[in-house]
Design an enzyme around this catalytic site. Structure first.
Site, PDB file in Angstrom:
ATOM      1  N   CYS A 388      28.366 -46.765   0.360  1.00  0.00           N
ATOM      2  CA  CYS A 388      27.681 -48.167   1.019  1.00  0.00           C
ATOM      3  C   CYS A 388      27.734 -48.785   2.469  1.00  0.00           C
ATOM      4  O   CYS A 388      26.936 -48.156   3.451  1.00  0.00           O
ATOM      5  CB  CYS A 388      28.538 -49.585   0.292  1.00  0.00           C
ATOM      6  SG  CYS A 388      28.153 -50.381  -0.406  1.00  0.00           S
ATOM      7  N   HIS A 537      28.491 -46.877  -5.100  1.00  0.00           N
ATOM      8  CA  HIS A 537      29.385 -46.461  -5.287  1.00  0.00           C
ATOM      9  C   HIS A 537      29.377 -45.624  -6.119  1.00  0.00           C
ATOM     10  O   HIS A 537      30.544 -45.749  -7.455  1.00  0.00           O
ATOM     11  CB  HIS A 537      30.824 -47.803  -5.166  1.00  0.00           C
ATOM     12  CG  HIS A 537      30.826 -49.051  -4.399  1.00  0.00           C
ATOM     13  ND1 HIS A 537      31.561 -49.118  -2.947  1.00  0.00           N
ATOM     14  CD2 HIS A 537      29.731 -50.022  -3.578  1.00  0.00           C
ATOM     15  CE1 HIS A 537      31.831 -49.823  -2.193  1.00  0.00           C
ATOM     16  NE2 HIS A 537      30.440 -51.202  -2.840  1.00  0.00           N
ATOM     17  N   GLU A 539      31.914 -44.416  -6.033  1.00  0.00           N
ATOM     18  CA  GLU A 539      33.490 -43.805  -6.682  1.00  0.00           C
ATOM     19  C   GLU A 539      33.991 -44.172  -7.843  1.00  0.00           C
ATOM     20  O   GLU A 539      35.111 -44.038  -8.490  1.00  0.00           O
ATOM     21  CB  GLU A 539      34.651 -43.809  -5.288  1.00  0.00           C
ATOM     22  CG  GLU A 539      34.400 -45.670  -4.906  1.00  0.00           C
ATOM     23  CD  GLU A 539      33.390 -46.454  -4.460  1.00  0.00           C
ATOM     24  OE1 GLU A 539      32.386 -45.253  -3.958  1.00  0.00           O
ATOM     25  OE2 GLU A 539      33.183 -47.266  -3.469  1.00  0.00           O
TER      26      GLU A 539
HETATM   27  N1  GLN Z   1      28.832 -55.168   4.217  1.00  0.00           N
HETATM   28  C1  GLN Z   1      27.695 -53.957   3.384  1.00  0.00           C
HETATM   29  C2  GLN Z   1      27.132 -55.374   2.666  1.00  0.00           C
HETATM   30  O1  GLN Z   1      27.496 -55.831   2.131  1.00  0.00           O
HETATM   31  C3  GLN Z   1      28.578 -53.342   2.723  1.00  0.00           C
HETATM   32  C4  GLN Z   1      28.948 -53.425   1.318  1.00  0.00           C
HETATM   33  C5  GLN Z   1      29.672 -52.299   0.857  1.00  0.00           C
HETATM   34  O2  GLN Z   1      30.584 -51.247   1.408  1.00  0.00           O
HETATM   35  N2  GLN Z   1      30.685 -52.740  -0.493  1.00  0.00           N
HETATM   36  O3  GLN Z   1      25.763 -55.023   2.093  1.00  0.00           O
END
Ligand code: GLN
Length: 562
Positions: A388, A537, A539
């Site tokens: 992410c 994600h 994970e």
């Molecule tokens: N801050 C980034 C976004 O909002 C990544 C978010 C995250 O890593 N879950 O897009």
């Protein structure tokens, strides 16, 4: 046959592994052939966990349907090997919100709506709905916090009401810590648990079983003492000592015949237990043949003097699942991103690792340190997995360093950047402007089309297919260029497609795309030993018995397993 309910409450203190205990109870009943699900009740007024700070509350786990919830939901999914839904999670805030909305819709037909009984009755209704959606014969319900806290009285009241109506269908389990006093040798003290039981008694409840947590197993005389003082039989006290590997807990519970006890209490018939696959997995995890050193570059683990790794719980578990499946013992080190800022020599420590992960995150703190770490692993051919924010910052780094876009940034940090390689989609901009931050990110499962020449494609099509769309085994006709996967998201910002060609010209492979909106989901650097980053994600989908393909890829590259 009626659905059966097992409520799990905590005594004495929090943080003693109630969530894992619930997941383990669910697992042992599942191993006896019963359709089982788990529900978490969080006592917060927050409507979901999305607005909670991870350093305070732990990881925000995300379900397929986009629910942002407590990290325990991750434990339930991992132990049960099932995808759960938003029906399996509720907070005080969400319950009140629903009841108030009902009242506004005149659904109570003009009656006075009172906290008691309406709130507990609504809680019961929601739990029953969760059981129905999951077609569960048994539902295990975790009541957040500890007994005696003002904020979970209404949940205990719900247990009391349900138990009066369906006495044979409800069991109550108390998870309670037996402390050891430093000055008193190794004796586990039972008195705090006795008080916790009295508190439950005052709420009109009597536990059927006590899971006695302790640094060591509970001996027979302590069991006897607890039984006598807590209105139970000795066999109703289950020893729950600390373990190195949480996945052994279901097997530990069975040493004290917990599933038999619960089945008897709930007048349930079940099959003989089948733990074959689980035991094989435990055996593998306890018998590694090599070590693999993984560094996680983050920022949510410093809480005063403590190192708090709960914020990255699913990442940690996913690394373990993948490593264990390859007979590797993961040695995980938490690396503070801020320490790499304006300090090139400190980056040298990254050389000591076989693989580096940059996980998800938000905001400015530590960003330049993460970018510096990504540059270092890219230039030094160290296996890398970005998750992410980890993908977004890898794109920023690549744009700055390889594509010559020196001012490249994400608009999350620099809204005025002339090179917004990471930016928001118009639908997100509306939310930000209106300050509607709760539950408004790109959340939950989205499809992703894989590039047939990517490492990701190879990994997804050869590893255990927990992330594949649909069920069943891989068939050759799935191995087409349009091969789809489904993964969970939680972010507001995206790679800006305006820069896609430039990134590709620089040597980046767009390995995964969202088929509907052409959003970039996976990037890779084919020249690198292993450089893979995902907008989603992965994970959240890793399971003990089906480790996530991309984590498997990282560990393989890190430990040079072919
Ligand atoms: N801050 C980034 C976004 O909002 C990544 C978010 C995250 O890593 N879950 O897009």
């Amino acid at each position: 046959m009626e659905t059966k309910f097992i409520f799990v409450a905590g005594g004495v203190m929090s943080g003693v592994g109630k969530g894992v205990a619930v997941a383990s109870i669910a697992k042992i009943l599942q191993a006896r052939g019963l359709e089982t699900t788990a529900v978490k009740i969080d006592p917060y007024v927050n409507v979901d966990a999305g607005t909670m700070n991870p350093t305070e509350h732990g990881e925000v786990f995300v379900l397929d349907d986009g629910m942002e919830c407590d990290q325990d939901m991750g434990n339930y999914e991992r132990f049960l090997g099932r995808n759960l839904s938003s029906k399996n999670y509720m907070t005080t805030g969400s319950i009140y919100l629903d009841v108030i909305n009902r009242e506004r819709n005149l659904d109570y037909g003009g009656k006075c709506v009172e906290v008691v009984p309406q709130i507990p009755l609504f809680i019961i209704e929601k739990i029953k709905r969760a059981a129905k959606t999951n077609r569960a014969k048994v539902v295990i319900v975790e009541i957040g916090g500890t007994v005696g806290e003002y904020q979970n009285i209404l949940f205990l009241e719900a247990v009391r009401m349900l138990k009066i109506k369906q006495p044979d269908d409800v069991a109550l389990v108390l998870v309670s810590m037996l402390p050891v006093l430093e000055a008193g040798g190794t004796e586990l003290k039972t008195k705090p648990t006795q008080y916790a039981v009295r508190t439950l008694n005052a709420a009109g409840l009597q536990p059927d079983i006590i899971l006695a947590r302790g640094s060591v197993p509970v001996d027979d005389s302590r069991k006897e003492k607890l039984a006598l003082n807590c209105n139970l039989r000795r066999e109703d006290i289950i020893s729950a000592p600390n373990v190195k590997n949480i996945y052994e807990i279901p097997l530990n519970f069975e040493k004290d015949r917990l599933s038999d006890l619960l089945l008897k209490k709930l007048k349930l018939k079940a099959k003989k237990k089948d733990f074959r696959k689980w035991k094989k997995f435990i055996h593998k995890s306890n018998n590694p043949t090599k070590k693999v050193r993984i560094g996680i570059v983050g920022k949510y683990f410093n809480s005063g003097d403590f190192v708090l790794t709960d914020s990255y719980l699913s990442v940690l578990e996913a690394v373990k699942h993948a490593a264990w499946s390859l007979r590797a013992d993961p040695e995980i080190t938490w690396l503070n991103a801020e320490s790499y800022e304006n300090n090139p020599t400190s980056l040298e420590e990254l050389k000591n690792f076989d693989g580096i992960i940059v996980p998800g995150g938000f905001g400015k703190r530590g960003v330049e340190g993460k970018i510096a770490a990504i540059k270092y692993v890219r230039e030094n051919n160290i296996p890398f997995l970005g998750l992410c924010y980890g993908l977004q910052l890898a794109v920023v780094e690549f744009a700055r360093d390889i594509c010559g876009l020196k001012e490249a940034h994400t608009t999350e940090i620099d809204p005025e950047t002339p090179k917004p390689v990471i930016c928001t989609m118009p639908d997100q901009l509306v939310n930000i402007k209106k300050k509607q931050m709760g539950g408004s990110m790109r959340l939950g499962a989205y499809k992703c089309k894989l590039h047939p020449k990517s490492i990701s494609y190879k990994l997804y099509t050869t590893s255990h297919p927990s992330t594949l769309l649909g069920t069943g085994k891989l068939t050759p006709n799935l191995l087409t260029p349009n091969f789809l996967i489904s993964e969970r998201h939680r972010h507001r910002y995206e790679v800006n497609n305006h820069y896609r060609l430039k990134l590709e010209k620089g040597g980046m492979l767009i390995a995964g795309l969202n088929p509907q909106r052409e959003l970039i989901e996976i990037i890779e650097i084919p020249e690198h030993k292993f450089f893979v980053a995902t907008q989603f994600h992965p994970e959240f989908k890793s399971r003990p018995l089906s480790p996530h393909p991309l984590f498997v890829g990282l560990i393989k590259a890190a430990s040079e397993i072919k």
